[in-house]
Scaffold this motif. Structure first.
Motif, PDB file in Angstrom:
ATOM      1  N   GLU A 196       4.036   5.977  -0.197  1.00  0.00           N
ATOM      2  CA  GLU A 196       2.610   5.827  -0.487  1.00  0.00           C
ATOM      3  C   GLU A 196       2.424   4.798  -1.594  1.00  0.00           C
ATOM      4  O   GLU A 196       3.040   4.898  -2.662  1.00  0.00           O
ATOM      5  CB  GLU A 196       1.993   7.159  -0.915  1.00  0.00           C
ATOM      6  CG  GLU A 196       1.889   8.169   0.213  1.00  0.00           C
ATOM      7  CD  GLU A 196       1.215   9.458  -0.216  1.00  0.00           C
ATOM      8  OE1 GLU A 196       0.931  10.296   0.654  1.00  0.00           O
ATOM      9  OE2 GLU A 196       0.977   9.636  -1.437  1.00  0.00           O
ATOM     10  N   LEU A 197       1.564   3.829  -1.330  1.00  0.00           N
ATOM     11  CA  LEU A 197       1.301   2.756  -2.281  1.00  0.00           C
ATOM     12  C   LEU A 197       0.029   3.052  -3.058  1.00  0.00           C
ATOM     13  O   LEU A 197      -1.008   3.382  -2.469  1.00  0.00           O
ATOM     14  CB  LEU A 197       1.156   1.430  -1.533  1.00  0.00           C
ATOM     15  CG  LEU A 197       0.951   0.182  -2.397  1.00  0.00           C
ATOM     16  CD1 LEU A 197       2.230  -0.151  -3.151  1.00  0.00           C
ATOM     17  CD2 LEU A 197       0.521  -0.992  -1.523  1.00  0.00           C
ATOM     18  N   SER A 198       0.086   2.953  -4.385  1.00  0.00           N
ATOM     19  CA  SER A 198      -1.082   3.142  -5.243  1.00  0.00           C
ATOM     20  C   SER A 198      -1.338   1.875  -6.044  1.00  0.00           C
ATOM     21  O   SER A 198      -0.398   1.237  -6.531  1.00  0.00           O
ATOM     22  CB  SER A 198      -0.863   4.312  -6.208  1.00  0.00           C
ATOM     23  OG  SER A 198      -0.761   5.534  -5.508  1.00  0.00           O
ATOM     24  N   ASP A 199      -2.624   1.540  -6.180  1.00  0.00           N
ATOM     25  CA  ASP A 199      -3.017   0.370  -6.967  1.00  0.00           C
ATOM     26  C   ASP A 199      -4.133   0.787  -7.917  1.00  0.00           C
ATOM     27  O   ASP A 199      -5.305   0.847  -7.534  1.00  0.00           O
ATOM     28  CB  ASP A 199      -3.492  -0.757  -6.053  1.00  0.00           C
ATOM     29  CG  ASP A 199      -3.741  -2.056  -6.822  1.00  0.00           C
ATOM     30  OD1 ASP A 199      -3.676  -2.024  -8.068  1.00  0.00           O
ATOM     31  OD2 ASP A 199      -3.996  -3.086  -6.176  1.00  0.00           O
ATOM     32  N   PRO A 200      -3.811   1.126  -9.176  1.00  0.00           N
ATOM     33  CA  PRO A 200      -4.832   1.578 -10.132  1.00  0.00           C
ATOM     34  C   PRO A 200      -5.970   0.579 -10.321  1.00  0.00           C
ATOM     35  O   PRO A 200      -7.096   0.969 -10.623  1.00  0.00           O
ATOM     36  CB  PRO A 200      -4.036   1.764 -11.428  1.00  0.00           C
ATOM     37  CG  PRO A 200      -2.631   2.000 -10.979  1.00  0.00           C
ATOM     38  CD  PRO A 200      -2.463   1.156  -9.751  1.00  0.00           C
TER      39      PRO A 200
END
Length: 767
Positions: A669-673
């Motif tokens: 899972e990719l997260s980009d704040p």
């Protein structure tokens, strides 16, 4: 042993006399058996063989052409009991006079109030009724407490049989439980059980956990750990339900092709909902509803395969919350429907796939039931506990690079305000609180100006007026009627957080749990409990819990923590492959320092990219993900997405269940704040627990974090070969892509490697 003809006069006189002692009859027959064994008329093994042979012949005589399917465990035990009693009376009538029989009867009657010695040999304990074992084991326990060491071996034997009959058949559980449970503990559980058979793995686990905490040397643990009013239905009643409703043939469902199971399940589910519960349960269930007296309750599964020490079946059966705000008759109807739902879930395709994956599909499943009263507060029309959550004593991963670099986490907890369903199910945009037990620090993503985005915003409650379970906004809870809000929430004022005042409303509140974590001993108590349970179960454990906060004597709350579930953690072999150092030329594809698993290495053939967009059909996308997962069963692949996998709602996440992705080696899972696309750590959710139990690695990638790497050109240049496996309809094309690892810029293979020694998880390509 030779069968001999009846001494008819003696036999019928003895039968007639026994009929006059309906309660003591079983004990009199046991005394008769012991006399026959003492006088060497026969051995226990001889009579056991003869009883079994006669029982099998009687099944044929009564027209059972497939006894294993047509007669459940409870029926078979009842048959054995009747035949055994007949043979004992028969043999006794031919060996002894009627006067000798009367002496035996009188001895039992005269010694009934207090027995100094058991009336039957403890090597014969398997032949005794459960009631007789309890009666005499309780006396042995009293003798042992008085200092009589000669009773210890007999007491241990009695405990073994009682735990197996009443709690769980798991031999590892029995060995541990014998050290902590007294006969009185088992007896009290049995008094709350209706129907035949053990109460099952989940119920047995929380009974043992409750006992360990109540016997703790730490007074703070003893005063905090509270019991939950619970009732149990024995697992043998499941088989009786199937037989009563002509459902025994559906065992074949377990061996059908996967899609055929899905096609048949709605019809099977309807048959279960229309089925009649065993008649012997009706009055006890009515009594239970009367004792619950209008309070909400939850019906949970407790099968014999659940939560065992060796190969646990975990979190595959969903619980049913019953608000119970109608009449008692309505409550009874809802309870019966919930029990039928638990029974039906044994044949849910998701559950069958899970048992297949764990090589348990050939092991007959028997479903026990737990009925638990829900404790909480009434706040306006809403009823809910202050906190509900999940905790592990030791983590199988190192979640963040901010901990000790080469050590696994000592444990963590995930909790929410309100009912626990909101903590156990993943949601698209809500964030339950996640706290490491060793260092209770609020995560960095919960701080600063974006803290509202990364917090719990919805609360699961029971609406007492509508008689339903609902998700409400935190602002709907009136602060002046709810003192715990002072410790759960802070108000957002001018970009800063301020403590909530009693008179203020929660319209700008953020659930940070700041004061709970930093100004109370909640985390300390929970950590101590987990350590105690870890030691008691003799291995790492996971619990589900609920918390009631009291403000009677102080402005600082005291806690009543109820253990709703406790199970040993079993790390699958799929997450225990020792990695080797890479050789040759390598190119890093993805690298992260989050959620590092120790000693993991897998070869990967495909990267499956899931990119939902627009207003799409979520059921349809779930179907095609499940179909692709099945088609790729013989390959090694990972799922990759910017969205959360395993959500339970219709938000922007990917609504799948574990069985839909169970053949994958990992979920990435990719997260980009920077864009607000942040995926919470799913530890503690049922989806994550299922993944870990069947060996799927969870790999979170946080863009912008130190030492995080991703090779975007792989996604841009590798061909999409999804048509080699499934023919996607036009509306889903582009949402699911299958990218082969082989051939990217001349590299031949892709390897997934995770190591605490390296402090990172890496997917790298090699030539």
């Amino acid at each position: 042993m030779q069968e001999i003809a009846y001494n008819q006069q003696n036999y019928f006189r003895m039968q007639s006399t026994l009929a006059e002692y309906p309660i003591l009859r079983d004990r009199i027959i046991e005394a008769m058996l012991n006399q026959l064994v003492r006088d060497q008329v026969f051995s226990l093994s001889e009579i056991q063989v003869l009883v079994t042979e006669k029982a099998i012949r009687s099944q044929t005589r009564e027209g059972l052409n497939n006894p294993f399917i047509q007669e459940g465990p409870a029926g078979w035990e009842h048959r054995l009991s009747r035949i055994r009693a007949h043979l004992i009376i028969d043999q006794y009538a031919n060996q002894y006079t009627f006067n000798k029989f009367i002496e035996t009867v009188n001895n039992i009657v005269e010694n009934r109030p207090v027995e100094k010695e058991p009336d039957f040999f403890w090597h014969n304990v398997e032949f005794a009724s459960t009631e007789s074992i309890f009666e005499q084991a309780l006396q042995l326990e009293r003798d042992s407490a008085a200092g009589n060491a000669d009773t210890l071996a007999a007491l241990s034997g009695a405990k073994t049989v009682l735990i197996r009959r009443c709690l769980s058949e798991d031999p590892d559980f029995i060995e541990v439980a014998k050290k902590h449970l007294k006969v009185q503990d088992i007896y009290e559980v049995n008094q709350k059980k209706i129907g035949q058979g053990p109460i099952g793995g989940k119920a047995a686990g929380f009974v043992l956990a409750r006992t360990i905490l109540q016997n703790s040397a730490d007074e703070e643990i003893r005063s905090t750990a509270t019991t939950r009013d619970s009732y149990f239905i024995g697992a043998d009643e499941f088989q009786t339900f199937l037989a009563t409703n002509n459902l025994l043939d559906i065992y074949d469902t377990c061996f059908l092709p996967d899609q055929e199971r899905w096609d048949r399940y709605p019809f099977l589910h309807q048959r279960f909902q229309e089925g009649a519960l065993p008649g012997n349960l009706t009055n006890p269930l009515r009594r239970i509803i009367g004792e619950i007296d209008g309070r909400p309750f939850i019906v949970r599964s407790s099968s014999l395969l659940e939560d065992s020490y060796r190969s646990t079946v975990n979190s595959i059966y969903e619980s049913v919350v019953v608000p119970n705000q109608g009449t008692q008759e309505e409550g009874l109807v809802q309870l019966q429907a919930a029990i039928r739902e638990m029974y039906a879930q044994v044949f849910n395709p998701q559950a069958i796939q899970y048992r297949e994956k764990k090589k348990l599909v050939n092991t007959p499943e028997r479903m026990g039931i737990i009925i638990q009263i829900i404790r909480g507060h009434c706040v306006g029309n809403y009823f809910f506990p202050d906190l509900s959550g999940f905790s592990v004593s030791q983590s199988s991963t190192r979640w963040s690079p901010f901990g000790k670099p080469h050590e696994l986490e000592s444990g963590y907890t995930r909790f929410v305000l309100g009912l626990g369903s909101h903590a156990l199910y993943r949601h698209s945009s809500d964030f339950p609180m996640f706290v490491r037990l060793a260092e209770p620090i609020i995560p960095e993503t919960r701080k600063g100006r974006i803290f509202n985005h990364f917090s719990q915003k919805l609360v699961a409650v029971i609406n007492l007026k509508s008689n339903r379970v609902e998700l409400i906004d935190i602002a709907d809870i009136p602060t002046e009627k709810y003192p715990f809000s002072l410790f759960a929430a802070q108000n957002q004022v001018g970009g800063k957080l301020q403590s909530v005042q009693r008179s203020s409303e929660l319209d700008r509140a953020v659930l940070t749990f700041h004061d709970l974590i930093y100004k109370t001993n909640f985390v300390k108590i929970l950590r101590s409990m987990m350590t105690s349970l870890d030691e008691g179960f003799e291995r790492p454990v996971a619990i589900e819990y609920s918390v009631i906060c009291d403000f009677d004597k102080s402005s600082i709350p005291t806690f009543r923590i109820q253990i709703d579930k406790c199970r040993p953690i079993v790390k699958p072999a799929a997450l225990s492959n020792a990695p080797c150092q890479p050789t040759g030329e390598i190119r890093k594809f993805i690298e992260t320092e989050f959620n590092v698993i120790d000693k993991l290495e897998k070869q990967i053939h495909y990267v499956v990219v899931v990119e939902p967009r627009g207003n799409y059909n979520r059921d349809g996308l779930q179907y095609w993900i499940r179909t692709l997962n099945r088609e790729l069963a013989d390959a090694s692949f990972v799922f990759f997405s910017r969205r959360r996998f395993g959500v339970a709602d219709n938000g922007p996440g990917i609504r799948v269940k574990f069985a839909d992705v169970q053949n994958a080696a990992a979920l990435i899972e990719l997260s980009d704040p920077k864009t607000g696309e942040v995926n919470d750590f799913p530890g503690g959710t049922q989806f994550y627990s299922n993944m870990i139990e069947i060996g799927i690695a969870y790999i979170p990638v946080f863009l912008g974090s130190r030492n995080t790497l991703i090779d975007w050109s792989f996604f841009e240049t590798q061909p999409n070969v999804v048509r080699q496996f499934i023919d996607l309809p036009n509306e889903y094309r582009g949402m699911i892509r299958v990218l082969p690892a082989k051939g990217y810029q001349g590299y031949g293979s892709l390897t997934l490697r995770s190591s605490l020694q390296d402090g990172k998880t890496t997917l790298y390509l090699t030539r």
